[in-house]
Each structure stands twice: as C-alpha cells, then as structure tokens.
Design an enzyme around this catalytic site. Structure first.
Site, mmCIF file in Angstrom:
data_model
loop_
_atom_site.group_PDB
_atom_site.id
_atom_site.type_symbol
_atom_site.label_atom_id
_atom_site.label_comp_id
_atom_site.label_asym_id
_atom_site.label_seq_id
_atom_site.Cartn_x
_atom_site.Cartn_y
_atom_site.Cartn_z
ATOM 1 N N ILE A 1 0.879 -1.171 0.000
ATOM 2 C CA ILE A 1 0.000 0.000 0.000
ATOM 3 C C ILE A 1 0.917 1.222 0.000
ATOM 4 O O ILE A 1 1.660 1.443 0.954
ATOM 5 C CB ILE A 1 -0.926 0.006 1.223
ATOM 6 C CG1 ILE A 1 -1.797 -1.251 1.236
ATOM 7 C CG2 ILE A 1 -1.789 1.268 1.247
ATOM 8 C CD1 ILE A 1 -2.522 -1.483 2.560
ATOM 9 N N TYR B 1 3.736 -3.660 11.067
ATOM 10 C CA TYR B 1 5.120 -3.847 10.605
ATOM 11 C C TYR B 1 5.727 -2.536 10.109
ATOM 12 O O TYR B 1 6.501 -2.531 9.152
ATOM 13 C CB TYR B 1 5.192 -4.919 9.503
ATOM 14 C CG TYR B 1 4.460 -6.195 9.842
ATOM 15 C CD1 TYR B 1 4.906 -7.026 10.872
ATOM 16 C CD2 TYR B 1 3.315 -6.572 9.148
ATOM 17 C CE1 TYR B 1 4.228 -8.193 11.197
ATOM 18 C CE2 TYR B 1 2.633 -7.740 9.456
ATOM 19 C CZ TYR B 1 3.090 -8.546 10.475
ATOM 20 O OH TYR B 1 2.415 -9.702 10.782
ATOM 21 N N HIS B 2 5.391 -1.432 10.799
ATOM 22 C CA HIS B 2 5.839 -0.113 10.357
ATOM 23 C C HIS B 2 6.848 0.509 11.322
ATOM 24 O O HIS B 2 6.883 1.722 11.490
ATOM 25 C CB HIS B 2 4.636 0.825 10.198
ATOM 26 C CG HIS B 2 3.700 0.425 9.105
ATOM 27 N ND1 HIS B 2 2.442 0.987 8.956
ATOM 28 C CD2 HIS B 2 3.822 -0.482 8.104
ATOM 29 C CE1 HIS B 2 1.832 0.434 7.922
ATOM 30 N NE2 HIS B 2 2.659 -0.452 7.385
ATOM 31 N N ASN C 1 0.757 4.211 5.490
ATOM 32 C CA ASN C 1 1.709 3.108 5.314
ATOM 33 C C ASN C 1 3.012 3.661 4.737
ATOM 34 O O ASN C 1 2.998 4.404 3.753
ATOM 35 C CB ASN C 1 1.126 2.061 4.373
ATOM 36 C CG ASN C 1 -0.193 1.502 4.867
ATOM 37 O OD1 ASN C 1 -1.138 2.242 5.094
ATOM 38 N ND2 ASN C 1 -0.278 0.191 5.022
#
Length: 511
Positions: free
Chosen positions: A93, A445-446, A490
């Site tokens: 994304i 997961y950022h 994202n």
C-alpha cells in the site's frame, strides 16, 4: 568485490534502490551485503497475493519484544532476510509522503525534507503503483467503503496520490493505490523493479548473499568498511573507498551501529562493546502503528476476490483544527486476522469479518538495544505501546473502534454482518474497550525512527538531514530508522522516496 566505492549493508526496500541508482554510473563500484538469498526464483516473493506466505517462515527474522507494560506482548515482528526485504512480503500500500508529515520533519530539524523538495523523488520511483484494478475489487470490501463514506461523511478516493484534496484534508475512503501489476499480480518490490536487471548487466555491481554484517569498521573517525560472516561462519572484510551505507531497517540498523560502538554509552558498556561514538539517540524513538481489532459474525459468504486482501480503507481525522493528515487509518481486510482475540479468550464463529483501525500518529516511543556483542543475537525491542503520558494513543485507538462501529451499522456493510463478537457490543466504556484493545492489537510492521535525522545541535539526532551519521565520516543510513516521526500512512512509499533522494545526496558528496 571485497573493495568497492560503496558498501551497502542490507538489500532491502531502500538498499535495492540505492544500489541500483549508484551503479548507474559505470565509474562507480557498489557491493551489497545481503544476509538472505535472492528473491528472483521465489514465487511467494514475486506474487503479491502470496505475501502472507512469506511471514513467519524461513526468510523472516520473526522478532519478539520484551513484555509490554500497556500493550500486546505477543506480537511477532516480521523482518525479511531476502533480497528486496520487506518489499517482498508486505501489501505494498503505497502513498506519496503527505505534506503535513514532511512539515513535521522539517520542524524537528530535518532541513530540506519539505514536500516541494521530496515529492519529485516520489515521482521518480521505478516501482509500478496503481489503483487496485476493478477486477480485483472485492464486492464486500466495496460495500464497507461505501458504508464508511456514508457513516463518516468521507470523500471517495481512487487516486489518492494525485488527489490534491486528500493532501489538503487527510480524509477519504476507497480502494488504495498499491505496488503491483494487475493481471500478473507481480509485486512492485524494489528488488524486481530496480535490481534484478542491474545485477545481470552491470559489472560494477556485486550482491554478496549470505553475508551477515557484524560491525562497521571505524578508523580515524571514518567508516572504512564492514566485517561480515558468511553461512560457514567465516568472517570477511569489505572495504569502502567512499562510504558505508546502512540499509538494515529500524531494528537491525541501530543494532549494527551499537555493535560497531556507535550508540548510548551505557548500552554499549553493558553489552561489552567499546565506545567509538557516544550517540544517545541510536535505538531510541521507536515508533509503530498499533492496529486495533473489531470483529463481527459474517452472515454471508465473503468472496475471495482481491489484489492482496488488504486493498481498501479509510483515512479519518479526529480533530479538524490539526494538521492535514489522518489520526486514524483504517484497513478493510477481506479475511479477518483475529489470532490475538482468540488468545485473549474470544470465541469466534466460523465466518467473521473485521475492520482494523490504527493509531496513525502515535505519541508513544520505544527503543531497540543490544545486550551482548554477539552479532547473531536478536536485539531487545520495547515498542512502548500506549505509554505516552497524556493517553493520546489509547484514546485514538478507542475512537477508531467507535468509528468502525458506526461504519458497520450503516448499509450496505450492515447487510453482511450479524452480531459483534469482539470486543462485543456490551463492551462500551473507555476503560473496558481499552483493556480489550490494548491486549489484542497488532503491529502493521511499520517500525520507524530509531536513528532519526535532525539538526546538528540535537543530541538525540543520529543523522544529519543528509543522512550522515553524526560523529563518523563516510557513514550514512538510508531506511525507515531515519524518520523523525512515523508517517501517518503506510510508510513503504516514504521509504522508497527517501532512498531515491539519498542517492542524490550521496552523489553530491563526491561531485
């Protein structure tokens, strides 16, 4: 090549771009040290629909955190050890960096990272980014999007990244723009679209697979190379004539710096590492998007149609007088992921659907640190979820769940669902919602920010605005660890944009 002009540590999302761009100059030599294999023959890495198969498998470092005081302590943090890094295993994304987020960076000392300077680098990206194709748009998800627009009075979005109104308001709902090729579902990983052809055609570029970096060599105040161990346990030295460029991500980059003697003095001393540069910000300022969970029973079969399964969502502002960016970013998955709710004790029916709102601009901060000088040992990670003193992150997560309930009550989504099964319609108070949500939230997961850039007089800034590590010549960082604050969307688009700009910064240093 054991000697190159540039030694790049990590062939991940950013490292592939930096290596490909720098090696466009035939007079420059580039060596990439990648601990994992190539992705070129791995079908799971190439097909974006198979992204979930890459997680928790042989390529995933699968990190865990220390016990969280106020958040979920059972999170598995994916970090990929394969060419392309996390761009081989995420849903791609992809967003143009929002002006409001970049303005915040500039305000924190990242001079030259304003939107007018940064956006041309996004436009340079070689990775195809496109709205989710109509044939990949799930009809259930389309109905959730429509309900979000109606319930929250959100404008429809299709081309988010070229929509001036979104950049000016930070609000909208729709199918996202993602990095893939409709028809083939080839993912837009940076390895595929930057590096595969370059590896085949350029003699000045070498990718050394199976090389685990142990430390950056610093001599006379300058980074001169990298020590790395191969799969047989043999240590190799790779010399850099111009620069060492670390692209290991927001967990492994601070780990490598600390192993190299660059970091907080007490952390290094406790781990038995000699101090080269006392840099208190290395490993600090860890940020992540904590993503909440709400689940309903599905009364109709949800079709499997999708590009990735996480193809749409909504950007919502809670405060109209704040910066033009979302406070809550929602994802509308095709298939609910409710493992943490089950661990929490929820009894779920066979057919479920969910909405996943995350805290887009977290105030909480965590840290990453080593506890020994063993390069093979995993670092310690403390996300610090929901520890901000004013409780803003907690309040935002609760607000996101309440917004999701409003969406679910609106037609046409309401026609797909039965009762709310987690947290449950009887869970209504802030206190009860907070307890359930903080115990079951997921990471997106950022992870970001652990070697942040800033002004030269900022003692906690690890890098200057040109991404040079302060206190060491010839050492630069290019990955999400340099973010002063986490993007509200994202971040893969921001990471790739940073990498493109970093190449120009590196070239200017030797011009």
């Amino acid at each position: 090549m054991t000697t190159a002009d540039y030694v790049i540590v990590g062939g991940g999302t950013a490292g592939c771009i930096v290596a490909a761009r720098l090696s466009e100059d035939p007079d420059v030599t580039v060596t990439v040290l990648e601990p994992g294999p190539s992705d070129a023959d791995e079908p799971r890495a190439l097909d974006i629909r198979r992204w979930a198969e890459m997680l928790e498998g042989e390529y995933d470092l699968d990190y865990r955190s220390v016990t969280q005081v106020r958040g979920n302590s059972n999170i598995r943090q994916a970090r990929m050890r394969i060419l392309g890094g996390c761009s081989t295993a995420n849903t791609m994304i992809t967003w143009r960096p929002l002006p409001a987020d970049l303005d915040e960076w500039v305000g924190l000392g990242a001079k030259g990272w304003d939107a007018s300077t940064v956006h041309p680098y996004y436009d340079r990206l070689a990775t195809p980014i496109t709205p989710v194709a109509e044939k990949d748009q799930n009809p259930y998800v389309a109905d959730v999007v429509e309900s979000a627009r109606r319930a929250l009075a959100l404008p429809a979005r299709t081309k988010w990244n070229s929509d001036a109104d979104f950049a000016e308001t930070g609000r909208g709902a729709g199918f996202f723009e993602i990095g893939y090729t409709p028809g083939t579902h080839l993912r837009s990983s940076t390895s595929v679209h930057y590096l595969h052809e370059a590896i085949r055609t350029r003699d000045n570029l070498a990718v050394r697979h199976g090389m685990h970096a142990n430390r950056v060599l610093v001599e006379g105040g300058s980074a001169v190379g990298v020590l790395a161990t191969d799969g047989d346990g043999i240590e190799h030295r790779f010399d850099a004539a111009r620069e060492v460029i670390v692209c290991c991500g927001a967990i492994d980059t601070p780990k490598l710096l600390q192993l190299s003697g660059i970091g907080p003095r007490k952390v290094l001393s406790d781990a038995g590492v000699d101090v080269v540069v006392d840099s208190p910000g290395v490993g600090e300022n860890l940020m992540d998007h904590a993503e909440g969970l709400i689940v309903w029973q599905a009364v109709r079969e949800v079709p499997e149609t999708c590009a990735t399964g996480w193809d749409a969502g909504a950007a919502v502002r809670l405060h109209d007088d704040g910066p033009a960016r979302p406070d809550v970013l929602m994802h509308f998955p095709v298939e609910a992921v409710a493992d943490h709710a089950v661990t929490y004790g929820a009894e779920l029916p066979e057919r479920i659907v969910s909405i996943a709102p995350n805290v887009a601009k977290p105030k909480s901060r965590g840290r990453v640190w080593i506890t020994s000088d063993d390069a093979a040992a995993a670092p310690s990670i403390d996300y610090g979820y929901f520890t901000d003193p004013d409780g803003a992150d907690e309040a935002t997560l609760i607000a996101g769940i309440r917004l999701a309930r409003r969406i679910a009550a609106e037609s046409p989504m309401s026609q797909w669902i039965g009762p709310e099964v987690f947290p449950g319609s009887d869970v209504t108070s802030d206190e009860d919602l907070s307890a359930a949500l903080r115990s079951t939230h997921q990471t997106v997961y950022h992870v970001s920010g652990t070697c942040r850039m800033g002004a030269a007089d900022d003692p906690m800034a690890v890098c200057d605005p040109e991404l040079r590590v302060q206190g060491v010549d010839g050492l630069r960082i290019v990955d999400a660890s340099i973010f002063p604050t986490i993007p509200s969307v994202n971040p893969v688009g921001t990471i790739m944009t940073v990498a493109e700009r970093a190449v120009d910064l590196i070239r200017c240093a030797t011009a």
